[in-house]
Design an enzyme around this catalytic site. Sequence first.
Site, PDB file in Angstrom:
ATOM      1  CB  ALA A   2      21.932 -11.097  -2.395  1.00 26.97           C
ATOM      2  CG  LEU A 113      23.723 -12.933   6.019  1.00 24.11           C
ATOM      3  CD1 LEU A 113      24.447 -13.363   7.290  1.00 24.11           C
ATOM      4  CD2 LEU A 113      24.669 -12.163   5.123  1.00 24.11           C
ATOM      5  CG  ASP A 114      22.950 -15.216  -0.913  1.00 28.09           C
ATOM      6  OD1 ASP A 114      21.750 -14.987  -0.699  1.00 28.09           O
ATOM      7  OD2 ASP A 114      23.578 -14.734  -1.865  1.00 28.09           O
ATOM      8  CB  SER A 115      23.358 -21.201   1.605  1.00 32.29           C
ATOM      9  OG  SER A 115      23.742 -21.206   0.243  1.00 32.29           O
TER      10      SER A 115
END
Length: 343
Positions: A2, A113-115
């Site tokens: 995302a 920020l996503d992993s």
Amino acid sequence: MAAAETALVSSSSLETGPAPAPESTGTGAATAATSPATAAARTGSEAMVSKAALATKLLSLSGVFAVHKPKGPTSAELLNRLKEKLLAEAGMPSPEWTKRKKQTLKIGHGGTLDSAAGGVLVVGIGRGTKMLTSMLSGSKRYVAVGELGRATDTLDSTGKVTEEKPYDKITQEDLEGILQKFTGNIMQVPPLYSALKKDGQRLSTLMKRGEAVEAKPARPVTVYSLSLQKFQPPFFTLDVECGGGFYIRSLVSDIGKALSSCANVLELTRTKQGPFTLEEHALPEDKWTIDDIAQSLEHCSCLLPAELALKKPKPEESHEQVLSCEYITLDEVKREDDVIKTC
């Protein structure tokens, strides 16, 4: 992955106080006769003075800078890692400094920020955490690698495959021709695995529990530019510049559908956030030091609009910083996933 815009602010208690004065070294024969114990005490005292100076410098840092987030940790985990490195460098907290006046190190990040994603992560420190709202409402730029022919429940490679469709008839011209449909002011349905909330809980959390979740309605988002950088079926690479609240995963999924197939995100890198770029401004982990961050804050200050320039703190502000637990949006229009979280 995302592009949901959130910011997180956390605080750590730093105990500071007047630095202990080094012991008198004496003169003449007295100096030569200094015992090993005295020399050791002097060395320890000097080390304490050095740590005190570092702690003071750390607490004086204020502004906004950027770090390079690698794939793997979440944005919150990375922020904790950064905070721990700074505290360790300054020797904080120290048992020797108990009962002294405490000050609070305030540090936060914006634009989660996503992993599985990497790239620019903007960080605010000190009074700079209050600048995240204005700083992060600007555009973001990403390089995304998509895979045609396969859809997942998370819309990226970390999820379970939910559908497979042929892609062999899709040409580069087909892909380039469809991009115009996704440029400008468009409507976008956010992914179910996202930071958006239902009854106070994230949709992604509810999904992981196996609970039934309805998709959120489409909402207006902006894509400033969108271009195809590479096409090697089934893989394609996009360069995307977008506004707040935009999901790259939804974009890639929608592109797949528009081509009568399906798609998911394999890799995602944020190359720019507001005025901060990955190449020029994002500090790698080996540069997460008090001195390097101080230099970065000075270098990045010229990137800020004049109205965001940090004012000199008032005398009473320099004594003790207090973490303000408040919820604020990162965009002009409030979104459920656009909040600053405090812990």
